[in-house]
Scaffold this active site. Structure first.
Site, mmCIF file in Angstrom:
data_model
loop_
_atom_site.group_PDB
_atom_site.id
_atom_site.type_symbol
_atom_site.label_atom_id
_atom_site.label_comp_id
_atom_site.label_asym_id
_atom_site.label_seq_id
_atom_site.Cartn_x
_atom_site.Cartn_y
_atom_site.Cartn_z
ATOM 1 N N ASP A 1 38.671 38.594 47.988
ATOM 2 C CA ASP A 1 37.786 38.898 46.861
ATOM 3 C C ASP A 1 37.654 37.593 46.079
ATOM 4 O O ASP A 1 38.591 37.150 45.421
ATOM 5 C CB ASP A 1 38.385 40.022 46.006
ATOM 6 C CG ASP A 1 37.426 40.479 44.901
ATOM 7 O OD1 ASP A 1 36.677 39.625 44.380
ATOM 8 O OD2 ASP A 1 37.445 41.677 44.559
ATOM 9 N N LYS B 1 28.863 40.096 38.750
ATOM 10 C CA LYS B 1 29.478 39.230 37.749
ATOM 11 C C LYS B 1 28.688 37.926 37.617
ATOM 12 O O LYS B 1 27.700 37.881 36.928
ATOM 13 C CB LYS B 1 30.951 38.988 38.119
ATOM 14 C CG LYS B 1 31.724 40.278 38.441
ATOM 15 C CD LYS B 1 32.052 41.084 37.199
ATOM 16 C CE LYS B 1 32.542 42.490 37.472
ATOM 17 N NZ LYS B 1 33.739 42.627 38.293
#
Ligand SMILES: *Cc1c(COP(=O)(O)O)cnc(C)c1O
Length: 390
Positions: free
Chosen positions: A181, A206
């Site tokens: 990730d 994000k």
């Protein structure tokens, strides 16, 4: 000409000559794709994944975004999903089957952990959570059934930086696939596929989208064989992203370099200021010496985003609420990576099984946005006054 990172971020995936000279690709809203003949229709099932044949498999808007992310992450190919969590779950389902075993960082994003403990367990896949700082000693936890070694570096909430090359090396010796990730670095400060990782995931929600206005996920694969497994499964699961969101991801990406540099500078300024405050017991930021794995951050990353956390000395909940409720610039809310600064309480003690969180006081996670850093510091300073009841 070999282009450097910021040039790649500005241009990759755009093909103006194929689009009347217009700089950005159009947003294709599509389900049906028409074929001129029976032969063309029958040939469509033999087309590669880069061809337009049905909306679910992607449109030229999707492909432009995927091409740009693959260039950023320096991978063979990228697959897009409707959220970051969608990318994580879809990739794990693509790689695993009943009887397999997963090694998952103890500091992984909580919903990733929950997917392992819930869905995967029900489907007969076992998970062992591991101390993110164990490095090459992960070899001791690898079993014959271990199929996936999942890293998240830095770790969610507490920002431990992992020795990714050492972990990848041990995993590959045992024939396991290494998934990371990579949301924190945005693929801008760290290229994991160059450090032995097979699949780099991001919540594009994000930093890639960057403006808090879309949900999006990406998985970039190091080689063709991995890409075909991941893309094939995404097509079978139907986890495709919408065209407007792909467009927002691509548009966000164009300003990534400028935004990340600013997030970095402001985050470092806030972290340094907080470290000097008597109310603060500890600051967890990968770029600070003494942070777990700081040496790996220095070795493997080219910078830091503005997401970090700090720990207050134990206080009453009412004092913490007074501090947070009166903030004028920081927003209280989940997610991060947008232009606006956020602060949110974090509870690492509630989601760890292989490690122990050593602090008793409240943990606050900060996303340093694009506002004036001195205004952010002033906001925190008056917050700390309210915390002290002043
Ligand atoms: C937010 C986040 C996700 C999930 O992304 P969504 O787009 O919100 O589903 C995954 N990993 C990390 C590290 C995150 O912070």
């Amino acid at each position: 000409m070999k282009k450097r990172k910021d040039t790649v971020v500005a241009h990759a995936g755009n093909h103006p000559a194929e689009n009347h000279g217009i700089v950005n690709p159009p947003v294709y809203h599509a389900s049906t794709v028409l074929f001129p003949t029976l032969a063309a229709l029958e040939g469509a099932s033999k087309m590669g994944y880069d061809k337009v044949r049905y909306g679910r498999f992607g449109t030229p808007t999707t492909f432009a975004f995927e091409e740009a992310v693959a260039a950023l992450e320096q991978g063979f190919g990228t697959v897009t999903y409707p959220s970051g969590l969608g990318a994580i779950c879809s990739v794990l389902l693509a790689l695993l089957k009943a009887g397999d075993h997963v090694l998952m960082a103890d500091t992984a994003y909580f919903p990733t952990r929950r997917f392992c403990e819930g869905f995967l367990k029900r489907y007969g896949v076992r998970t062992t959570f591991y101390d993110p700082m164990l490095g090459a000693r992960i070899a001791e936890l690898i079993e014959p059934a271990t199929r996936v070694v999942f890293v998240e570096s830095p770790g969610s909430l507490t920002f431990e930086v992992q020795d990714v090359p050492a972990i990848a090396d041990a995993a590959h010796r045992a024939g396991a696939v290494v998934v990371i990730d990579n949301t924190w670095s945005a693929g801008y400060f760290f290229q994991p596929l160059k450090h032995g990782v097979d699949i780099s995931l991001q919540a594009a929600t994000k930093f890639l989208v960057g403006h808090s206005d879309a949900m999006l996920g990406v998985a970039t694969c190091a080689d063709r064989a991995t890409f075909e497994i991941v893309k094939g499964s995404a097509c079978e699961l139907g986890t495709c992203a919408g065209p407007d969101d792909c467009y927002l991801g691509l548009r966000g990406l164009r300003t990534l370099a400028a935004r990340m540099d600013r997030h970095q500078a402001t985050g470092l300024k806030l972290a340094a200021w907080l470290k000097g405050r008597p109310e603060v017991e500890a600051v967890y930021h990968p770029a600070l010496p003494g942070n777990p794995g700081h040496e790996f951050w220095k070795r493997d990353f080219s910078g830091a985003c503005g997401l970090f956390s700090f720990v207050l000395r134990p206080v009453e909940k009412t004092a913490l609420a007074a501090m947070l409720d009166g903030l004028e610039v920081f927003g209280i809310g989940y997610s991060w990576g947008g232009y606006e600064s956020l602060i949110v309480p974090a509870h690492p003690e509630a989601s760890r099984s292989a490690t122990r969180w050593p602090h008793a006081g409240p943990v606050l996670r900060i996303h340093a946005g694009l506002e004036d850093a001195d205004d952010l510091i002033a906001d925190l300073a008056s917050g700390l006054k309210r915390l002290a009841g002043l």
